[in-house]
Scaffold this active site. Structure first.
Site, short mmCIF file in Angstrom:
data_model
loop_
_atom_site.label_atom_id
_atom_site.label_comp_id
_atom_site.label_asym_id
_atom_site.label_seq_id
_atom_site.Cartn_x
_atom_site.Cartn_y
_atom_site.Cartn_z
CG ASP A 107 -1.52 7.72 0.52
OD1 ASP A 107 -0.48 8.30 0.18
OD2 ASP A 107 -2.58 7.78 -0.14
CG ASP A 110 -1.69 1.25 1.41
OD1 ASP A 110 -2.40 1.64 0.47
OD2 ASP A 110 -1.59 1.87 2.49
#
Length: 164
Positions: free
Chosen positions: A9, A7
């Protein structure tokens, strides 16, 4: 091929609470992110970024802007020996019920279609949110590591590489 989904952020870059990372000036690598990505890449892993980016659907950010930001991120990572082999993003808003927005598994499943040598059950997901864990579970990804300021990508990389 050994594949790790990551992922963005909150894992690769610092998450801006209440806002989106939309310029290179807003982008700050998380502690251990550059080191961990380089370690995993040098160890022969395919690295795939999977990121929800509803700011595109909301008209806050353009696809060109996102691609430019990711290009700058890739340049920085490459200068340290790491990079993402492919980047997938979901531009949809939460209410659209698309199949690609995490916690749905669409981005991971698309990667498995695009790279026919990905074995999801032997793949790994690194994420900071429950939606990342749920997406990995829905795609039947074999292992999930929770990333935070206390458990960085570098920490996860060291665990992954020590268990090979």
């Amino acid at each position: 091929m050994k594949t790790i989904f990551i992922d963005r952020d909150g894992c690769v870059n610092v998450r801006l609470v209440g806002n989106w990372v939309m310029t290179w000036d807003d982008f700050e690598f998380m502690p251990g992110a550059i080191e961990g990505i380089a370690l995993l890449k040098k160890a022969g892993y395919r690295l795939i970024l999977v990121t929800n980016q509803r700011c595109i659907n909301l008209g806050k950010f353009s696809l060109d802007g996102l691609n430019n930001l990711h290009s700058q991120m890739q340049d920085e990572l490459k200068s340290e020996g790491g990079f993402f082999d492919k980047i997938y993003h979901c531009p949809h808003d939460r209410h659209e019920n698309c199949g690609c927005r995490k916690p749905q598994a669409g981005m991971l499943l698309q990667a498995a279609k695009d790279f026919d040598d990905i074995d999801l059950r032997n793949s790994i997901m690194l994420g900071d949110q429950e939606s990342d864990r749920l997406a990995a579970k829905a795609a039947e990804v074999g292992c999930f590591y929770q990333i935070s300021h206390n458990q960085t990508i570098a920490d996860a990389a060291k665990i992954i590489l020590s268990s090979k």
